[in-house]
Enzyme design. Sequence first.
Site, PDB file in Angstrom:
ATOM      1  N   CYS A  17       3.236  -4.695   6.319  1.00  0.00           N
ATOM      2  CA  CYS A  17       3.095  -4.765   4.868  1.00  0.00           C
ATOM      3  C   CYS A  17       4.263  -4.090   4.380  1.00  0.00           C
ATOM      4  O   CYS A  17       5.219  -3.460   4.941  1.00  0.00           O
ATOM      5  CB  CYS A  17       1.751  -3.779   4.643  1.00  0.00           C
ATOM      6  SG  CYS A  17       0.330  -4.779   5.280  1.00  0.00           S
ATOM      7  N   HIS A  59       0.811  -1.369  -0.082  1.00  0.00           N
ATOM      8  CA  HIS A  59      -0.057  -0.042  -0.126  1.00  0.00           C
ATOM      9  C   HIS A  59       0.717   1.370   0.041  1.00  0.00           C
ATOM     10  O   HIS A  59       2.155   1.142   0.190  1.00  0.00           O
ATOM     11  CB  HIS A  59      -0.895   0.028   1.093  1.00  0.00           C
ATOM     12  CG  HIS A  59      -0.272  -0.141   2.363  1.00  0.00           C
ATOM     13  ND1 HIS A  59       0.504   0.943   3.253  1.00  0.00           N
ATOM     14  CD2 HIS A  59      -0.367  -1.083   3.413  1.00  0.00           C
ATOM     15  CE1 HIS A  59       0.688   0.406   4.418  1.00  0.00           C
ATOM     16  NE2 HIS A  59       0.461  -0.707   4.445  1.00  0.00           N
TER      17      HIS A  59
END
Length: 332
Positions: free
Chosen positions: A308, A289
């Site tokens: 992430c 992201h």
Amino acid sequence: MTEPSAGPECPGHVPRFLLRHGWLWSCLVVALVSPGALAEEPDVFEAWLRPAHAPADGFDAWTDLGGAKPGAEVRSLARGRVVEATGESVTLEHLHHENHELQRVRAVYSGLASVTLRPGDGVSRGQVLGRVGAGASGVLHTDRELSPAEARRFTRERARLPQPLEEPVLVLISHARNELRLYERGVERARVEVGFGQGEGPKQERGDNRTPVGMYFIVQTVRGNITGPYSAYYGGHWLRVNYPNPWDASRGVKRGWLTEKTREKIARAWTAREATDASTRLGSGIGFHGWSGEWSLEQSGGRLSWGCVVFHPGDITRLYERMPQGTMVVLF
């Protein structure tokens, strides 16, 4: 972010006269070790993707030569290269991609007849190496010598192997370099700086804030208005990978965190490039992201998320559409 409760988760030649003058020796040493004369540091991405010889695309079944009929053909288990050869023996090296690692396997065949191969020769899967002679034997080595039963299991479990170089889209990510490279059928198309989870080391379990290492596939892509408690941090882009994979699941079985049945379910889904079980202690919700704003490696150390891979806002916008569902992702 990881695990949200909802939503996406010197020159080479030295003049002879210099060697005759001791007072110039220190200058010579400086010249020989100057940056321009040193070999460049190996490129870890290219070394993994394009090793010394082509990786195996699978292994044929291992067979014991002890009971083979004299004169029977002895064939290569997989694509590889000859590292040793005599008139009666041959040793092959096979490379193969397994999870995030490039593995090396050696197959040693002795007591053969009619061996004509030489060191450095490439071999293909099923190629004839020679024929069974008196006292023929074969041994498969990984990090140790495998028993015949272990060799049969090893080849059975690796009848088909991934070929990252042939992937339509491949994403390679180096933890050590904070770098991501995107390839299309083996051709590099982009390289960008990325950040990782706040926790050091590979991901082990839910909530450890670490980014995994391993081979995964993108199974979900979302762009635009992303909802949920962590939505501000996604920078309007979310690409989820199917963590945990079969190797993560095997680790979980060894620790008693999940059953063999769950591991098999995860393996089937991973092979199909589908989402895997998100309910185990191994954790879930790992992906790519953007961020809530611009960030720098100098200020953050690249430790930003809860597990992430974090892109700079402009990079995730530029590369989002080039990483569709099904894309192979390897973090090492």
